[in-house]
Design an enzyme around this catalytic site. Structure first.
Site, PDB file in Angstrom:
ATOM      1  N   SER A   4       0.841  -1.186   0.000  1.00  0.00           N
ATOM      2  CA  SER A   4       0.000   0.000   0.000  1.00  0.00           C
ATOM      3  C   SER A   4       0.888   1.252   0.000  1.00  0.00           C
ATOM      4  CB  SER A   4      -0.949  -0.032   1.199  1.00  0.00           C
ATOM      5  OG  SER A   4      -2.018   0.867   1.021  1.00  0.00           O
ATOM      6  N   ASP A   8      -8.994  -4.624  -6.059  1.00  0.00           N
ATOM      7  CA  ASP A   8      -8.547  -3.634  -5.085  1.00  0.00           C
ATOM      8  C   ASP A   8      -9.191  -2.290  -5.413  1.00  0.00           C
ATOM      9  OD1 ASP A   8      -7.264  -1.942  -3.339  1.00  0.00           O
ATOM     10  OD2 ASP A   8      -5.281  -2.799  -3.652  1.00  0.00           O
TER      11      ASP A   8
END
Length: 706
Positions: A555, A639
């Site tokens: 991330s 995602d």
């Protein structure tokens, strides 16, 4: 956003080292280049792979399929991959039980028998008999639908639980009778970034956005609203409680334990929030403002009648607890209850006490206070590591907490709130000899002279010869703190002699708001410099060398890896960026990405900010003629937090411009999101593939013999 994947290492005495595996035989899929050009403050920036942002196109789907075909063909030929998987599965296969909690007359807890894709929620009734309450493994055949949240009415008779399909942040909420488990009404759909908070048995509060036009996985969502769902009514009739007239990106609502007040938080970024309160005992009562700006982080932790206990970092960068009466709750009337200290505070309540959890150099200490603010005791923890929990109902006589570190599997303890006695409640039986391993905390010097802590974990007796395969894991953002925790993947790796190092980079929350701010916006380079300095320290101290160093992060940590490998490609042998924010010029145009601007700033803010961001944006800093490390980018096709286009573009740039023999692969999980709720089978396979790729590219041809 924390996600740790681990490298497995092998000592030099068990297998001969080979040369890095050649990648010049890899034929990457053709990735067409478009002619999109954007203009930022008179500067023209090419975006040739813009077409990969369209997650609904057949062309993008074909590209994903072609990339995975190449990646898995490469992974399939690694000779020790299957052996690695067998060991990982064997070690992973142990019973995991969560801390119990009471709702109504029943006790609930989670349990995973070992290799179940999702943990099961069990119910222990008044007769003491255990029965399955919710089994997420039945939600889907392939284990890709997970339990997102579970909340009960105060009397425990009704439950609402949310599910995530394919790892998406968009959730569905199902309402059931807690006794019969019969579904009571239609499913609530299109819920995002939300808890569930009951108002008696009348209904519950939840938050969401209007469903975006275009792709729900990538389209921008920036007006969050708090709704109230009244049981027995249709979702279309749910009332907007907050967020209709006051546009905010993140809105949350929760009811106090005594059901008297609704607390509302509202924010436009991932740091700083407004705070509001509504009296639920009076019909049509107004929403009252407590904090009217975004300059501090605030939340109501507890109330005792009209007395509010608020945790805040206003005038206290390391946080404090203040009290105020609900009749006049503005900050000028706040009084210290637990004052700020030199360590960061993270409090909880349970059993009629406050538990002040402090972080000192990224490890835990906990103090217990009564409701007058008197210190009862400092709680003795089992060792140096991370404690979590200490939460429960006010009337509980026992609360539970967990303890873990890099060598100790997560263990649950019961804590008697009166005597202060801790006892082991559940200790996992893992086939791992913790006593054979050690963690050492060091403080190294970053580029600008800042001292940064790092914990290095390894097998006792490690030889410092520069040949130990090492994974350096980092994050450095959003005030998130990396504290010691046990990982099965870590265990598999360390039992073979590997080094695992975690620095607490600026941008994190380990030292409060000042430490966080030091790694944001125009100071973001500090984070990368801290990470680079950590690598240089490990090499200088001969824990490893550039030939045996892998860097890993997910991330915001994926951005960290992408920026580090493009700035210092010679520093590491392997780069493992996961679900990373790679296109820093456009991150704010997807889903809720605009809310990350407190940390990053945006390319639209100013010419100076645009140039600064472009200077480290991974997608925009891949250059031809450079030998980049062996790289495996990982992401999920569902995602909708950090959209996969970030990873797609970065992989395409690297494949086009890489010089030399190091491979550049992208591994794209199908029906998977940002990481939460991923099945055990998928998690194991991802760890196996990351470790196999890493070792293979460090020259290993076999795993060590036991």
């Amino acid at each position: 956003m924390k996600k740790i994947s681990i490298l497995m290492a092998i000592t030099a005495t068990t297998v001969a080292f080979g040369q890095s595996q050649k990648s010049n035989s890899i034929k990457y899929p053709d990735t067409k280049k478009g002619e999109t050009i954007d203009t930022y403050f008179d500067a023209k920036v090419s975006d040739p792979y813009r077409w990969l942002e369209d997650d609904k196109s057949e062309e993008t789907a074909a590209w994903v399929k072609a990339q995975n075909k190449v990646t898995y063909a490469y992974l399939d030929q690694i000779p020790f991959r299957d052996e690695l998987k067998k060991r990982m599965e064997k070690l992973w296969n142990y019973e995991k039980i969560g801390a119990p909690f009471v709702r109504g007359k029943s006790t609930y807890y989670s349990k995973n028998n070992g290799l179940q894709n999702q943990s099961v929620i069990y119910k222990k009734g008044e007769n003491g008999k255990d029965e399955v309450f919710l089994d997420p493994n039945t939600f889907s055949k392939d284990g890709t639908t997970s339990l997102g949240g579970l909340d009960f009415t105060k009397d425990g008779t009704i439950a609402a639980y949310s599910i995530s399909e394919g790892g998406s942040d968009w959730r569905k909420v199902i309402i059931i009778d807690a006794q019969t488990r019969k579904v009571l009404e239609d499913t609530i759909v299109d819920v995002k970034f939300s808890g569930i908070s009951w108002k008696g048995k009348e209904g519950f509060y939840y938050s969401s956005y209007d469903k975006p036009k275009g792709s729900e996985l990538s389209a921008k969502t920036d007006q969050h609203k708090l709704y109230f769902h009244k049981l027995g009514t249709a979702q279309k009739d749910d009332k907007v409680v907050f967020g209709l007239d006051q546009k905010r990106r993140y809105v949350g609502g929760y009811v106090t334990d005594d059901m008297k007040y609704l607390i509302i938080t509202a924010a436009n970024s991932t740091y700083g929030n407004e705070l509001y309160i509504k009296d639920l005992t009076k019909e049509n009562s107004p929403i009252v403002t407590i904090v009217d700006n975004f300059n501090s982080a605030n939340g109501v932790l507890e109330n005792e009648g009209t007395k509010l206990f608020i945790v805040t970092d206003l005038k206290a960068p390391n946080k404090r607890i203040v009290t105020v009466d609900v009749s006049n709750p503005k900050p000028e009337n706040w009084k210290n209850f637990i004052a700020e200290t030199e360590n960061v505070l993270s409090p909880s309540t349970g059993g009629g006490y406050f538990f002040a959890h402090y972080m000192k150099d990224a490890v835990s200490s906990v103090k217990q206070y009564d409701y007058t603010g008197k210190l009862v005791r400092e709680i003795k923890l089992p060792a140096v590591g991370t404690a979590g929990g200490f939460g429960g109902e006010k009337e509980d006589k026992v609360v539970y907490y967990s303890f873990t570190n890099y060598t100790t599997p997560g263990t649950i303890y019961s804590f008697d709130v009166k005597s202060g006695k801790s006892e082991i409640y559940q200790q996992p039986k893992v086939d791992f000899k913790s006593a054979d391993y050690e963690s050492k905390q060091v403080f190294y010097t970053s580029k600008d002279g800042t001292k940064v802590p790092m914990i290095i974990t390894y097998k006792k007796g490690l030889k410092l010869d520069g040949k130990n395969p090492t994974i350096l894991y980092g994050y450095g953002g959003f005030s998130a703190s990396l504290t010691p925790s046990f990982s099965i993947a870590n265990a598999v790796w360390m039992e073979n002699g590997g080094v695992y190092a975690v620095p607490n980079l600026r941008g994190g929350g380990e030292y409060g708001k000042k430490w966080h701010d030091a790694g944001t916006k125009m100071q973001k380079q500090n984070v990368f410099d801290d990470f680079i300095a950590a690598a240089e320290y490990l090499i200088a101290q001969k824990y490893t060398s550039s030939d045996f160093l892998a860097i890993r992060g997910g991330s915001n940590g994926g951005l960290l890896v992408g920026a580090t490998m493009t700035q210092r490609p010679e520093l590491m042998k392997v780069a493992l960026p996961a679900v990373g924010v790679m296109d820093m010029l456009r991150y704010h145009t997807f889903t809720a990405g605009a809310g990350w601007a407190y940390d990053y700033g945006t390319s639209q803010d100013s010419k100076e900010m645009f140039e600064y961001i472009k200077g480290y944006s991974p997608v925009h800093n891949v250059k031809k003629g450079v030998h980049y490390p062996a790289t495996m980018v990982t992401t999920g096709d569902h995602d909708d937090r950090v959209v996969p286009a970030h990873s797609f573009k970065f992989a395409a740039e690297l494949q086009e411009k890489q010089t030399g023999d190091n491979p550049v692969l992208i591994r794209i999980d199908v029906k998977a999101g940002h990481g939460a709720g991923k099945s055990v089978a998928a998690t194991i396979q991802e760890n196996v593939d990351i470790q196999a790729f890493t070792l293979y590219n460090m020259g290993f041809k076999a795993l060590p013999k036991k």
